[in-house]
Design an enzyme around this catalytic site. Structure first.
Site, PDB file in Angstrom:
ATOM      1  CB  SER A 134      -0.912   0.009   1.229  1.00  0.00           C
ATOM      2  OG  SER A 134      -1.572   1.253   1.364  1.00  0.00           O
ATOM      3  CE1 TYR A 147      -3.864  -1.942   5.077  1.00  0.00           C
ATOM      4  CE2 TYR A 147      -3.201   0.339   4.753  1.00  0.00           C
ATOM      5  CZ  TYR A 147      -3.590  -0.873   4.233  1.00  0.00           C
ATOM      6  OH  TYR A 147      -3.702  -1.035   2.873  1.00  0.00           O
TER       7      TYR A 147
END
Length: 247
Positions: A134, A147
């Site tokens: 990501s 995350y």
């Protein structure tokens, strides 16, 4: 001759769309996810998508499934490790269970996937291992400690892995998307800049893999925005990040 592609996290969102697009391109797709019903629905719609229900964090079951798979197919030509989750945390009372769960799926399970699937990739004369991380790890976003840290670890792992697989027939591709409209991001209660539709995101990934790109980052407007933020003096960068939290 059939080409075989294995995609994790294939029951919904980006993984599901990638499975459909590769099946439409004539690939035999092995779709991996925990949801049996969603995988069976995919198979019923596309006969070249084959369901492999599996919890990637259960390494023993994963290893047994790969052993069985190795007896059914000659090789894997493409693996896309897409499975992942995102939970936001409260920094004033860090939930250790969320950190454990996030790292287990977003990082440890990806390492296990590489270990278990690499032998099947090495049986192909022209294989690609694509790992979905990501853009989130490029900037300190609010409540994203679990995350972002898991994706930072995954991106570093992928880049380092490529170094040690350079002399093999397995190409390593790092995929770092921005915001994509999926069930995962639909839970977000904040504005997501440059949000992409899942079909567009999957098509970009396929094109990048076809071109043998080592890293696929998109959308470019978000990539360059994050790069510019990281060029700021460190103290100012921290103030900008804090300002985003308050906005």
């Amino acid at each position: 001759m059939s080409r075989y592609c294995l995609i994790t996290g294939a029951s919904s969102g980006l993984g599901r769309e990638l499975a459909i697009q590769y099946a439409d391109q004539g690939w035999q797709v092995i779709a991996v996810a925990r949801s049996v019903n969603a995988l069976n629905e995919l198979h019923n719609q596309h006969k070249s998508i084959h369901a492999l229900p599996l919890d990637l964090t259960d390494t023993a079951s994963f290893a047994a499934a790969v052993e069985q798979l190795s007896q059914q197919i000659p090789a894997l030509d493409l693996v896309i490790l897409n499975a992942g989750s995102c939970d936001y945390v409260d920094a004033m009372d860090l939930p250790l269970d969320i950190f454990d769960r996030t790292m287990a799926l977003n990082f440890q399970a990806q390492v296990a996937s590489v270990k278990l699937l690499l032998p099947l990739l090495q049986k192909s004369e022209d294989a690609t291992l694509a790992i979905v991380s990501s853009l989130a790890h490029l900037f300190p976003f609010t409540k994203a400690q679990a995350y972002g840290a898991s994706k930072a670890a995954l991106s570093y792992f992928t880049d380092s892995l490529r170094v040690d697989l350079t002399e093999t027939a397995v190409a390593v591709c790092l995929i770092e998307p921005g915001f994509v409209d999926t069930p995962l991001t639909q839970k977000n209660d904040f504005k997501m800049p440059f949000l992409l539709q899942v079909g567009d995101a999957a098509a970009r990934i396929r094109r990048g893999i076809d071109r043998r790109q080592q890293r696929i980052r998109f959308p470019k407007r978000l990539v360059w925005s994050l790069h510019l933020l990281n060029l700021l003096p460190y103290g100012l960068r921290c103030k900008v990040a804090a300002g985003m939290r308050q906005s």
